[in-house]
Design a protein around this motif. Sequence first.
Motif, short mmCIF file in Angstrom:
data_model
loop_
_atom_site.label_atom_id
_atom_site.label_comp_id
_atom_site.label_asym_id
_atom_site.label_seq_id
_atom_site.Cartn_x
_atom_site.Cartn_y
_atom_site.Cartn_z
N CYS A 52 55.98 21.01 16.07
CA CYS A 52 57.07 21.61 15.33
C CYS A 52 56.75 23.08 15.09
O CYS A 52 55.74 23.40 14.46
N GLU A 53 57.60 23.96 15.60
CA GLU A 53 57.36 25.39 15.44
C GLU A 53 57.45 25.84 13.99
O GLU A 53 56.78 26.79 13.58
N LYS A 54 58.25 25.15 13.17
CA LYS A 54 58.44 25.56 11.78
C LYS A 54 57.26 25.18 10.89
O LYS A 54 56.85 25.94 10.02
N THR A 55 56.73 23.99 11.08
CA THR A 55 55.69 23.47 10.19
C THR A 55 54.29 23.49 10.80
O THR A 55 53.31 23.39 10.06
N GLY A 56 54.20 23.56 12.11
CA GLY A 56 52.90 23.46 12.76
C GLY A 56 52.43 22.03 12.94
O GLY A 56 51.33 21.79 13.47
N GLN A 57 53.24 21.06 12.52
CA GLN A 57 52.87 19.66 12.73
C GLN A 57 52.73 19.36 14.22
O GLN A 57 53.45 19.93 15.05
N LEU A 58 51.82 18.45 14.53
CA LEU A 58 51.61 17.98 15.89
C LEU A 58 51.75 16.47 15.91
O LEU A 58 51.35 15.79 14.95
N GLY A 59 52.30 15.93 16.99
CA GLY A 59 52.47 14.49 16.99
C GLY A 59 52.70 13.90 18.35
O GLY A 59 52.84 14.61 19.36
N ILE A 60 52.73 12.59 18.36
CA ILE A 60 52.90 11.80 19.58
C ILE A 60 53.78 10.60 19.26
O ILE A 60 53.62 9.96 18.22
N ALA A 61 54.69 10.29 20.16
CA ALA A 61 55.40 9.02 20.14
C ALA A 61 55.18 8.37 21.50
O ALA A 61 55.23 9.04 22.54
N ILE A 62 54.94 7.06 21.50
CA ILE A 62 54.55 6.39 22.73
C ILE A 62 55.03 4.95 22.71
O ILE A 62 55.12 4.33 21.64
N SER A 63 55.35 4.41 23.87
CA SER A 63 55.74 3.01 23.99
C SER A 63 55.20 2.45 25.29
O SER A 63 55.01 3.17 26.27
N SER A 64 54.95 1.14 25.29
CA SER A 64 54.33 0.52 26.46
C SER A 64 54.71 -0.95 26.56
O SER A 64 55.07 -1.58 25.56
N SER A 65 54.58 -1.48 27.76
CA SER A 65 54.71 -2.92 27.96
C SER A 65 53.45 -3.65 27.51
O SER A 65 53.47 -4.87 27.33
N SER A 66 52.37 -2.93 27.31
CA SER A 66 51.11 -3.51 26.86
C SER A 66 51.09 -3.67 25.34
O SER A 66 51.79 -2.96 24.62
N ILE A 67 50.23 -4.53 24.86
CA ILE A 67 50.08 -4.74 23.43
C ILE A 67 49.32 -3.57 22.79
O ILE A 67 48.47 -2.95 23.42
N SER A 68 49.68 -3.23 21.57
CA SER A 68 48.94 -2.29 20.72
C SER A 68 48.67 -0.94 21.38
O SER A 68 47.54 -0.45 21.36
N VAL A 69 49.69 -0.33 21.94
CA VAL A 69 49.50 0.97 22.59
C VAL A 69 48.97 2.01 21.61
O VAL A 69 48.21 2.91 21.98
N GLY A 70 49.35 1.88 20.33
CA GLY A 70 48.91 2.84 19.33
C GLY A 70 47.44 2.80 19.03
O GLY A 70 46.89 3.73 18.42
N ALA A 71 46.75 1.74 19.44
CA ALA A 71 45.32 1.62 19.19
C ALA A 71 44.48 2.37 20.21
O ALA A 71 43.30 2.63 19.97
N ARG A 72 45.06 2.73 21.35
CA ARG A 72 44.27 3.29 22.45
C ARG A 72 44.71 4.66 22.94
O ARG A 72 43.89 5.42 23.44
N CYS A 73 45.98 4.96 22.83
CA CYS A 73 46.54 6.07 23.60
C CYS A 73 46.84 7.36 22.83
O CYS A 73 46.68 8.43 23.40
N PRO A 74 47.34 7.33 21.59
CA PRO A 74 47.69 8.59 20.91
C PRO A 74 46.53 9.13 20.07
O PRO A 74 45.91 8.41 19.28
N TRP A 75 46.28 10.44 20.22
CA TRP A 75 45.20 11.10 19.48
C TRP A 75 45.72 12.44 18.97
O TRP A 75 46.36 13.18 19.71
N ALA A 76 45.42 12.75 17.73
CA ALA A 76 45.89 14.02 17.16
C ALA A 76 44.92 14.50 16.11
O ALA A 76 44.31 13.69 15.39
N ARG A 77 44.78 15.81 16.02
CA ARG A 77 43.90 16.42 15.02
C ARG A 77 44.62 17.62 14.41
O ARG A 77 45.14 18.48 15.15
N ALA A 78 44.65 17.67 13.09
CA ALA A 78 45.39 18.72 12.38
C ALA A 78 44.92 20.10 12.79
O ALA A 78 43.73 20.38 12.86
N ARG A 79 45.90 20.96 13.08
CA ARG A 79 45.68 22.37 13.45
C ARG A 79 44.85 22.52 14.72
O ARG A 79 44.32 23.59 14.99
N VAL A 80 44.74 21.45 15.50
CA VAL A 80 43.98 21.51 16.76
C VAL A 80 44.87 21.13 17.94
O VAL A 80 45.10 21.93 18.84
#
Length: 225
Positions: free
Chosen positions: A9-37
């Motif tokens: 987000c250009e206004k807030t500097g927030q960083l994020g990921i949205a993801i979907s998969s046919s596999s179980i628990s995609v959120g446990a393995r695939c999205p990674w984020a670090r504030a201000r990085v």
Amino acid sequence: MTFSIVGRCEKTGQLGIAISSSSISVGARCPWARARVGAVATQNVTLPALGPQILDLLESEQLMPDAALQRALSSSEWSEYRQVTVIDSQGRTAMFTGKEALGVHHAVAGNQCVGAGNLLAGKHVIDAMVKAFESTQGALADRLIQALHAAVEAGGEAGPVHSAALKIVDAQVWPVVDLRIDWADDDPIGGLDALWQAYRPQMQDYIVRALNPTTAPSYGVPGDE
């Protein structure tokens, strides 16, 4: 097998990921984020280690996203099986899809975002996802989720998806949003959207409680005053 979008987000500097998969628990393995990085999605035949490795390189060595991505990939002998996207705190992006990526695959860099996917119904799915992120107004979470909806409307994966996740970082060292549907027989993205709508009005309260409990709103539980 998976489609995702990393965004800033250009206004807030927030960083994020949205993801979907046919596999179980995609959120446990695939999205990674670090504030201000930065934010990283590591998918296809997933190597979760790539997420923190790339974020470490962005933060400690101040590498550009492409250089951080290539450095991390070079440490693995199986890089051709990976699909990885990166965005840093300035909105600079990088992406990689190995030659062993599954089925129809595609990756597209847009304005403050990168979309990617594999085992897709068609390459146009990722184009639709990036376009939706760019054209949607509002909070970063809304834009990321709308991008997932657009991907499904464009055909999504070659088969049904079963899990979805949303992760967003802001100024704190922890994610301010970390929501997951680990398995659903039908419409995990709709479930994730509903979860976000329920969490949205409470999000700031949890931040306040963490930073200064003396000013925190009521917990609304027995014994709370």
